[in-house]
Design a protein around this motif. Structure first.
Motif: not given
Length: 148
Positions: A98-102, A25-31, A110-112
């Protein structure tokens, strides 16, 4: 002028044949949705970068195996840098996991914002963009060539 960007990308496929994508989810374009992977660090091989990115983004520590594809693509990174990317692709098959995003960086946190396992049918009707745009074709091609 575009900045050269060597990158390792991963087709992460689970035991049901689904592929993992992260929603950006970037600030400058669609997700949009994209496979795990990222830039190769200086002095790092594509294979080492694939393993590192897989571990950092998913918590999975696995041998990425042989390179399955190479692409030259141009795009704007999340940081707003115009790049010419030399992407090397790897396929990693896993069971239920399971996905570990740590291991995500501050920017990735912030964006993923989400991740999801997609079937090919779900990709065909999904209403947000995903990259690469020919992901289903890549999956089908690697499945035929992939030794389980």
């Amino acid at each position: 002028m575009r900045v050269p960007r060597p990158a390792a990308r991963i087709l992460l496929v689970d035991g049901e044949g689904r592929i993992l994508l992260f929603r950006f989810t970037p600030d400058d374009r669609p997700a949009f949705w994209c496979t795990p992977g990222g830039a190769v660090d200086p002095g790092e091989s594509y294979e080492a970068a694939a393993r590192r990115e897989l571990r950092e983004e998913t918590g999975i520590d696995a041998d990425p195996g042989p390179e399955i594809a190479q692409r030259q693509v141009e795009f704007r990174t999340i940081e707003g840098i115009e790049v010419s990317a030399d992407e090397r692709w790897f396929r990693v098959d896993v069971g239920a996991v399971d996905i570990d995003s740590s291991g995500h960086t501050e920017l990735e946190r912030r964006v993923m914002t989400q991740w999801r396992w997609f079937t090919r049918d779900e990709l065909a009707v999904h209403d947000e963009r995903f990259y690469p745009e020919d992901l289903t074709r890549m999956l089908n091609a690697t499945e035929r060539a992939h030794v389980r």
